[in-house]
Design a protein around this motif. Sequence first.
Motif, short mmCIF file in Angstrom:
data_model
loop_
_atom_site.label_atom_id
_atom_site.label_comp_id
_atom_site.label_asym_id
_atom_site.label_seq_id
_atom_site.Cartn_x
_atom_site.Cartn_y
_atom_site.Cartn_z
N PHE A 127 2.23 -56.08 -12.21
CA PHE A 127 1.44 -56.70 -11.14
C PHE A 127 1.39 -58.23 -11.27
N ASP A 145 2.27 -49.81 5.48
CA ASP A 145 1.56 -49.05 4.44
C ASP A 145 1.81 -49.64 3.04
N THR A 175 -12.79 -49.25 -7.16
CA THR A 175 -13.27 -50.53 -6.60
C THR A 175 -14.74 -50.43 -6.22
N SER A 186 -5.81 -45.17 -10.55
CA SER A 186 -6.13 -46.35 -9.74
C SER A 186 -7.47 -46.89 -10.23
N LYS A 223 0.09 -52.21 -15.11
CA LYS A 223 -0.77 -51.06 -14.80
C LYS A 223 -0.07 -49.83 -15.33
N GLU A 254 -0.28 -53.57 1.77
CA GLU A 254 -1.57 -53.61 1.07
C GLU A 254 -1.41 -53.72 -0.43
N LYS A 255 -0.44 -52.96 -0.97
CA LYS A 255 -0.37 -52.90 -2.43
C LYS A 255 0.82 -53.61 -3.05
N ALA A 256 1.87 -53.85 -2.26
CA ALA A 256 3.08 -54.46 -2.84
C ALA A 256 3.09 -55.96 -2.61
N LYS A 259 -1.09 -57.54 -7.06
CA LYS A 259 -0.20 -56.66 -6.28
C LYS A 259 1.00 -56.22 -7.11
N LYS A 260 1.50 -55.03 -6.79
CA LYS A 260 2.64 -54.50 -7.54
C LYS A 260 3.90 -55.25 -7.15
N ASP A 289 3.97 -49.92 -13.79
CA ASP A 289 3.94 -50.94 -12.74
C ASP A 289 3.60 -52.31 -13.30
#
Length: 261
Positions: A106, A148, A261, A258, A100, A151-153, A110-111, A104
């Motif tokens: 993925f 927090d 979605t 981002s 990304k 969700e993304k990691a 997820k990162k 980043d």
Amino acid sequence: MNIEFFDTIDSTNLEAKRRFETLDSNDYEKLHKTVIVSETQTSGRGRLNRKFYSPPKNGLYFSVVYCKKNIKSPGIITANAAVAVCRAIKSIFSIDAKIKWVNDVFVNGKKVCGILTEGIVNTATKTIDAVIIGIGVNIYADKSMPDDLKEKAGAINKNAISNSSTIGTHNEEKIKRNFLNCILDNIFEILDNDTKQMLAIQEYKERSMLLGKKIIVFPIINNAKSYLCTAIDITENAELVVLLDNGTKKTLDSGEVSIKT
Ligand code: BT5
């Protein structure tokens, strides 16, 4: 190459910076291909002074010093490093990772890796004569990850949990060491050769998870407002080309995006 290992440190990027502070700018070359690795970081950093969560055992946290006179675009180096990480993930874990823009990596949406490239300016010539490429990779899943981030990691090997009895054993340590060596081999193979750098940017584009998608851009300069657009290309300088709804094209060399979605 000179690799140094720490059990704990504030930030491997900060440690690499401290090494430069002790040197005259004519001697920067002495640090070329120095690699600082730490088992954990107490102040792991992302861009814009964001935090990078760096618990022990789960991941790899390291900084690579690369010296070259008058580096024009640290962005290209970040892109090259992202490709090196993806190639190593493929070699060691047989997984095809995505990138990304800008920095980043993925896996499974997820990162799993972030890269922070910082330039070292030669005070005499005012040129960037070295970069510190900081790389943090989550190899194993972490049960204690803050909510927090969950969700993304993610982690490359999401089925292995860091407090399970196997992590930290000889075999896991061996995988981690091989993975580090593989990333470093790939980084230097790319950075040492201009043609390979160009090919890596092509691969960066192929691995992009943004192209063709509607995205939201959050400019990081001047508090400018976020906007919606479509990611349509990545240039040879690793810039992102976007198409706005009014038909205008824009080429971005920095920013946060981002996927809508
Ligand atoms: C980055 O910044 O992702 C660059 C991270 C670079 C870390 C390495 S570790 C070795 C070296 N030493 C350092 O001190 N830094 C480098 P950025 O694009 O700004 O993303 C930061 C954001 O990623 C945070 O705000 C979180 O949302 C998220 N994040 C934090 N820790 C994470 C982790 N372990 N895995 C995935 N995402 C994380």
